[in-house]
Design a protein around this motif. Structure first.
Motif, mmCIF file in Angstrom:
data_model
loop_
_atom_site.group_PDB
_atom_site.id
_atom_site.type_symbol
_atom_site.label_atom_id
_atom_site.label_comp_id
_atom_site.label_asym_id
_atom_site.label_seq_id
_atom_site.Cartn_x
_atom_site.Cartn_y
_atom_site.Cartn_z
ATOM 1 N N ARG A 125 -62.689 -24.531 4.531
ATOM 2 C CA ARG A 125 -63.091 -23.615 3.449
ATOM 3 C C ARG A 125 -61.990 -23.492 2.401
ATOM 4 O O ARG A 125 -62.215 -22.997 1.311
ATOM 5 C CB ARG A 125 -63.425 -22.243 4.048
ATOM 6 N N GLY A 126 -60.801 -23.984 2.734
ATOM 7 C CA GLY A 126 -59.698 -23.929 1.793
ATOM 8 C C GLY A 126 -58.954 -22.614 1.788
ATOM 9 O O GLY A 126 -58.197 -22.321 0.857
ATOM 10 N N TRP A 127 -59.121 -21.804 2.849
ATOM 11 C CA TRP A 127 -58.497 -20.489 2.903
ATOM 12 C C TRP A 127 -57.145 -20.493 3.592
ATOM 13 O O TRP A 127 -56.335 -19.604 3.343
ATOM 14 C CB TRP A 127 -59.426 -19.499 3.595
ATOM 15 N N ILE A 128 -56.894 -21.454 4.489
ATOM 16 C CA ILE A 128 -55.597 -21.516 5.161
ATOM 17 C C ILE A 128 -55.084 -22.947 5.158
ATOM 18 O O ILE A 128 -55.850 -23.901 4.954
ATOM 19 C CB ILE A 128 -55.664 -20.991 6.623
ATOM 20 N N GLU A 129 -53.768 -23.092 5.399
ATOM 21 C CA GLU A 129 -53.161 -24.418 5.470
ATOM 22 C C GLU A 129 -51.895 -24.344 6.310
ATOM 23 O O GLU A 129 -51.343 -23.252 6.521
ATOM 24 C CB GLU A 129 -52.814 -24.920 4.067
ATOM 25 N N GLU A 130 -51.451 -25.493 6.795
ATOM 26 C CA GLU A 130 -50.185 -25.578 7.504
ATOM 27 C C GLU A 130 -49.064 -25.669 6.475
ATOM 28 O O GLU A 130 -49.139 -26.464 5.536
ATOM 29 C CB GLU A 130 -50.155 -26.806 8.413
ATOM 30 N N ILE A 131 -48.035 -24.839 6.638
ATOM 31 C CA ILE A 131 -46.938 -24.848 5.674
ATOM 32 C C ILE A 131 -45.611 -25.286 6.300
ATOM 33 O O ILE A 131 -44.586 -25.302 5.628
ATOM 34 C CB ILE A 131 -46.757 -23.458 5.032
ATOM 35 N N GLY A 132 -45.635 -25.642 7.569
ATOM 36 C CA GLY A 132 -44.422 -26.077 8.243
ATOM 37 C C GLY A 132 -44.551 -25.926 9.739
ATOM 38 O O GLY A 132 -45.670 -25.796 10.272
ATOM 39 N N TYR A 133 -43.410 -25.919 10.429
ATOM 40 C CA TYR A 133 -43.406 -25.841 11.884
ATOM 41 C C TYR A 133 -42.322 -24.864 12.334
ATOM 42 O O TYR A 133 -41.273 -24.745 11.703
ATOM 43 C CB TYR A 133 -43.154 -27.221 12.501
ATOM 44 N N ARG A 134 -42.610 -24.157 13.414
ATOM 45 C CA ARG A 134 -41.609 -23.264 13.982
ATOM 46 C C ARG A 134 -40.673 -24.074 14.871
ATOM 47 O O ARG A 134 -41.126 -24.866 15.707
ATOM 48 C CB ARG A 134 -42.287 -22.146 14.782
ATOM 49 N N GLU A 135 -39.390 -23.861 14.665
ATOM 50 C CA GLU A 135 -38.396 -24.617 15.430
ATOM 51 C C GLU A 135 -38.245 -24.005 16.819
ATOM 52 O O GLU A 135 -37.314 -23.255 17.107
ATOM 53 C CB GLU A 135 -37.050 -24.627 14.683
ATOM 54 N N THR A 136 -39.198 -24.326 17.655
ATOM 55 C CA THR A 136 -39.189 -23.885 19.043
ATOM 56 C C THR A 136 -39.851 -24.972 19.874
ATOM 57 O O THR A 136 -40.217 -26.024 19.345
ATOM 58 C CB THR A 136 -39.938 -22.538 19.192
ATOM 59 N N VAL A 137 -40.015 -24.732 21.144
ATOM 60 C CA VAL A 137 -40.605 -25.740 22.024
ATOM 61 C C VAL A 137 -41.989 -26.149 21.513
ATOM 62 O O VAL A 137 -42.853 -25.304 21.280
ATOM 63 C CB VAL A 137 -40.714 -25.205 23.462
ATOM 64 N N GLY A 138 -42.183 -27.436 21.313
ATOM 65 C CA GLY A 138 -43.465 -27.938 20.847
ATOM 66 C C GLY A 138 -43.637 -27.908 19.348
ATOM 67 O O GLY A 138 -44.590 -28.469 18.824
ATOM 68 N N ARG A 139 -42.741 -27.253 18.614
ATOM 69 C CA ARG A 139 -42.803 -27.145 17.155
ATOM 70 C C ARG A 139 -44.232 -26.846 16.675
ATOM 71 O O ARG A 139 -44.842 -27.632 15.965
ATOM 72 C CB ARG A 139 -42.270 -28.409 16.487
ATOM 73 N N PRO A 140 -44.763 -25.675 17.049
ATOM 74 C CA PRO A 140 -46.129 -25.338 16.618
ATOM 75 C C PRO A 140 -46.227 -25.166 15.110
ATOM 76 O O PRO A 140 -45.274 -24.730 14.453
ATOM 77 C CB PRO A 140 -46.401 -24.016 17.343
#
Length: 237
Positions: A125-140
């Motif tokens: 729908r264009g309402w959300i997007e990935e903006i990066g990764y959290r520097e933790t296990v698995g880099r979610p």
């Protein structure tokens, strides 16, 4: 040529919001930023009391039909807008008010697993997007809302998101989701911040600061995609 007429023509013919930097191109440097904003304000005033209004959203300026026109315009396009489940609305609410968040963060708040199809539906729908990764296990992946999300709500920034007053956060979220779901019914107006006030909910505005995530798990639009016309529907569509 009357500069205001040039602006009016460009905005009426545009397929989407036009940022001020693009509007200045119309005048090849003859109109500065201050002058452009004065012209836009005058144009807003000229269209007061008409079925169409000039508004500023996150991506720029656009003409859109007023919310009270929706009931009539829907007769020309009787297709029902897509309906969103409570899970989708809650997920979008959490992302909007607590961004950036990971899928795990959302699951911790909601207390249930967030299905991949929910995230995909919001991305499509264009309402959300990935903006990066959290520097933790698995880099979610970190999720955040987009400019399209703000445009569809008729907002200029996240600071304009309405806050719901109330002592119990869960009750507040339930009330918000109920209001958003009812806003999808054909006999209800499109989403606007005023929708909550109309439903007897107290709004707390924070014009000079971003919303406090602890205040509520927040609104999500119950909007249909914009129809293919030069003048977009009232915000939320």
């Amino acid at each position: 040529m009357d500069a205001k007429k040039v602006l009016e023509a460009a905005l009426l013919c545009a397929a989407g919001p036009l940022p001020e930097r693009d509007l200045r191109i119309l005048f090849d440097g003859a109109v500065d930023t201050a002058g452009l904003r004065t012209l836009l304000q005058e144009l807003q005033h000229d269209w007061q009391g008409r079925g169409v209004e000039l508004v500023q959203v996150a991506s720029g300026w656009r003409f859109q039909t007023r919310p009270e026109m929706r009931v009539f315009l829907d007769r020309l396009n009787p297709e029902k807008p897509p309906r969103y489940s409570r899970a989708v609305l809650e997920t979008l609410a959490i992302i909007a008010y607590r961004q950036p968040v990971t899928r795990g963060d959302i699951e911790d708040i909601r207390g249930v697993t967030v299905g991949s199809q929910i995230i995909k539906q919001l991305e499509d729908r264009g309402w959300i997007e990935e903006i990066g990764y959290r520097e933790t296990v698995g880099r979610p992946a970190l999720l955040a809302t987009t400019r399209q999300f703000l445009d569809d709500l008729g907002l200029q920034s996240l600071a304009d998101l309405p806050l719901l007053g109330g002592e119990d956060e869960r009750d507040a979220q339930d009330a918000l989701v109920a209001a958003l779901q009812s806003g999808q019914d054909e006999d209800r107006a499109a989403f606007t911040p005023d929708l909550f006030a109309e439903d007897g909910m107290a709004l707390v505005t924070a014009p000079d600061a971003a919303p406090d995530p602890a205040a509520a798990d927040a609104p999500a639009p119950a909007a249909s995609p914009a129809t293919p016309t030069n003048i977009p529907p009232a915000q939320g569509q």
